[in-house]
Design a protein around this motif. Sequence first.
Motif: not given
Length: 405
Positions: A7-10, A20-22, A53-56, A315-319
């Motif tokens: 992943p790139p720097a954000p 800020d969410f883990d 968090r977790n690599g972004g 990265r993307v999370i789909l909850p």
Amino acid sequence: MTLVFQPPAPDHVPAELIVDFDFFKVPEDVTDPVQIWHRLARDGAPPIFYTPRNGGHWVFLRYADIVEGYRNHEIFSTRGAQIPPIEPFPVLQPNGVDPPEHDVFRKILAPMFTPLAVRRMTEGLHRRAETLISGFAGQGGCDFIADYAAKFPTGTFLELFGLPEERLPEFLRIANVFFRSTDPDIRAANLLEIYAVLEDLFREKERNPQNDIATTVLQARDSDGNQFPWQDIINCGFLLFVAGLDTVTNTMAYVWRYLATTPDARQKFRDRLDDPAAFLLAIEELMRINAVSNIYRRVTHDCEYKGVRLRKNDRVILPNTVANRDASIFPDPQTIDLDRKVNNHVTFGVGPHRCIGSHLAKREIMISLQEWLRQIPDFELAQDQEALSVFGGSVMGFESLKLRW
């Protein structure tokens, strides 16, 4: 080593979209890990936000965006999407690749998980469930996770793959590390161990083919009549290993936790024991409200989505739990309605990568509940639940769930 999907720097993320969410961390005051997701909405988090968090990674909180993340593989790829990032990571077949490449192994597996194929497993599933439950039904209590929910789907996997039941503890341990650990060294060692197990399995099936899924994958041929590359065969086994164990275990835990605290719901299911259609309708609702998986995607190229700048390899999370309680899709979404007729939940995903084992998962839960209610019609949560026994991550759940009757 070059990290292909680093992943790139954000620096492309505006400050107002950073939260800020883990998702691996469950605060001590939370007894249900899905609440860490629903707190986001209640606290006013942006519908699309970025956490370092977790690599972004990005998080989608609306049903429409989560569905788009599932369906639009041209932007949101499954390949190399792990959070935290880890490379090299196995290119799982077929879910770790995108269409049309993913169609190859999906076509091999699909006939083994159709509704008809799963119905043929019914007798064996009933027998497994009845045997497990009868082993502790007379004891007045159990730890549902250790005594049933972990054993049932893993034992089913071993049988489908033609592996001996004696290896159950080994597979439970390996799967637990795969889904829980965020330590890079432990995760890397875990991958090597899974690879070694699968290598031994498929080599044994080469020598002694049987009527099982492993042999079917091994004997499949491409359009030219050749065996598929050995690494693809191993990676297909890897997917089947991780896909059907932890999610079913933790979905069961949520379902039984709900029923243990809701006498009216237990009665509804008891009343429907001889009505499979109504029984399954109610289970669909419990699958909606108890979605335990958070699915990963990786952005394939720099682009803009809904006014948000995304960069290649973000990265993307789909909850799923958030999507399944979106009020724009589900009337009165927080209410568990066991008669809900229209239920477009995304517990098994949507689009080309929709869970190929969804029919088996639902059948496992239905049969387990049928056999349980026949032997243990009433039960409740034990008072001595273990503190801090919940976990987040790609699959959320409980390490222990003590029941009494």
